[in-house]
Write an enzyme that holds these catalytic residues in place. Structure first.
Site, mmCIF file in Angstrom:
data_model
loop_
_atom_site.group_PDB
_atom_site.id
_atom_site.type_symbol
_atom_site.label_atom_id
_atom_site.label_comp_id
_atom_site.label_asym_id
_atom_site.label_seq_id
_atom_site.Cartn_x
_atom_site.Cartn_y
_atom_site.Cartn_z
ATOM 1 N NE ARG A 282 -3.246 -1.345 3.059
ATOM 2 C CZ ARG A 282 -4.301 -1.703 3.787
ATOM 3 N NH1 ARG A 282 -5.503 -1.431 3.357
ATOM 4 N NH2 ARG A 282 -4.148 -2.329 4.926
ATOM 5 C CE LYS B 200 -15.574 -5.279 -0.275
ATOM 6 N NZ LYS B 200 -16.684 -5.720 0.574
ATOM 7 C CG ASP B 201 -8.331 -1.017 4.333
ATOM 8 O OD1 ASP B 201 -8.079 0.187 4.524
ATOM 9 O OD2 ASP B 201 -7.769 -1.937 4.944
ATOM 10 N NE ARG B 202 -9.855 5.918 6.792
ATOM 11 C CZ ARG B 202 -10.853 6.685 7.208
ATOM 12 N NH1 ARG B 202 -11.249 7.715 6.478
ATOM 13 N NH2 ARG B 202 -11.462 6.426 8.348
ATOM 14 C CE LYS C 199 -14.912 1.811 0.255
ATOM 15 N NZ LYS C 199 -13.508 1.860 0.715
#
EC number: 5.4.99.27
Length: 369
Positions: free
Chosen positions: A21, A79-81, A50
């Site tokens: 990430r 869902k992850d930011r 998103k």
């Protein structure tokens, strides 16, 4: 110390170190729907991509856009930011008149499909999630990395609950102990917590109950990995059907069970703690009880039972579907696979080695991830 930092690896020592990430594009998640929309009804079903925002934020934005209460917006999972994710939302519009959908598009979200459905989207209503993960600054022997990936594809991995469940340095487990009436000293001993504890919102309480349950499951799974029985049968095993929550057994070991276990039709299971008797018996139950006999585990068990949760089971084994990999550069590895609902991509990465998460969340009791 994190609840996941000392977990054993089922396939042996780490074969790489890497960073994850570095940008949101390095962590892509696509929700795999569980049904086809009906094309009718009063719930507008939006497929949203998103970036850099969590699911709850998008749900609030959709409610404001539609002029409805937040409870009128549904989604299947969080869902992850710190990722680029695609998932469905349902928006309740009884008159079937929707505001301008194009007005929703901005740098944080884009609507890529819309249709109607006859019911609100419920939590858990998904087939799974597809992942495309890019690991950078990869250090390790390429042959060893590829051999490990092939072993994961063939044998599967332990079905750990990931760090997201536990918060920074396992703080949600400590907070759960406080909620249950205990505080833990630096030496691990427990003492009664002050009676003037702050009142928690329902979502905070639910998150801490989940953290406590997940910690206990991981401790049982740790014991099974350490004895190399996480993907094999013990006497008294309770079995879980692949792709479902259906549990059966214990029953005598047979060639039929062995064949089903070998082809991933069934998996050994571990307890999601709550009130009631363990489903497992004999050797399997002894391992579970032994792994949860320390004072902290006993306090968590008692707290979960008092909170009204019931005994459930979770598969100990997980096999990533369609696992594929490609080297984008000498030190850049891209992975692609799919997982069932409730399973963690970080469990796959853990079997490879030490992966530093540049987008690591701050998941205390106020976390909405």
């Amino acid at each position: 110390m994190s609840e996941t930092s000392l977990l054993p690896r089922a396939h042996g020592a780490a074969v790489l170190s890497a960073a994850m990430r570095s940008t949101p594009d390095d962590f892509q998640v696509d929700e795999l729907p569980a049904f086809e929309p009906s094309g009718e009804g009063e719930h507008l079903l939006l497929t949203v991509c998103k970036r850099g925002q969590n699911t709850a934020y998008i749900a609030k934005k959709l409610a404001h856009w539609a002029g409805i209460a937040e409870m009128g917006v549904g989604y299947a999972g969080l869902k992850d930011r710190h990722a680029v994710t695609t998932q469905r939302f349902s928006v309740h519009l009884p008159k079937r008149i929707a505001p301008d959908i194009a007005a929703l598009d901005d740098a944080q979200m884009q609507v890529i499909d819309s249709t109607w459905h006859n019911r609100k989207l419920q939590r858990g209503a998904l087939h799974g999630n597809g992942f495309v993960l890019t690991l950078r600054q990869v250090h390790g022997e390429r042959d060893a990395v590829e051999e490990r990936l092939q072993a994961i594809a063939a044998r599967g991995i332990p079905n750990w609950f990931g760090e997201q469940r536990f918060g920074r340095d396992g703080g949600n487990v400590a907070a759960a102990l406080v909620m249950f009436g205990y505080v833990q000293a630096a030496d691990g001993t427990l003492a009664p917590a002050p009676t003037s504890r702050r009142r928690l919102r329902n979502d905070q309480r639910s998150m801490l109950l989940s953290a406590a349950r997940s910690a206990l499951f991981n401790r049982v799974l740790t014991a099974r990995v350490e004895q190399d029985s996480w993907d094999s049968a013990l006497e008294g095993e309770a079995w879980m059907l692949d792709g479902s929550r259906s549990v059966f057994g214990p029953e005598p070991w047979s060639d039929a069970l062995a064949e089903r276990l070998a082809c991933f039709d069934i998996h050994p299971s571990g307890p999601l703690w709550g009130a009631g008797a363990l489903r497992s018996t004999d050797q399997a139950a002894a391992v579970e009880q032994g792994a949860l006999s320390d004072p902290q585990s006993e306090a968590l068990r008692q707290g979960l039972e008092a909170a009204g949760l019931k005994q459930e089971r979770r598969a100990l084994r997980l096999r990533p579907q369609g696992l594929d990999y490609r080297w984008l550069e000498a030190q850049t590895l891209q992975l692609e696979f799919a997982l069932p609902p409730g399973c963690y991509a970080t469990a796959v990465l853990w079997e490879l080695g030490e992966v530093t998460d540049a987008g690591r969340f701050d998941a205390g009791v106020r976390s909405d991830e």
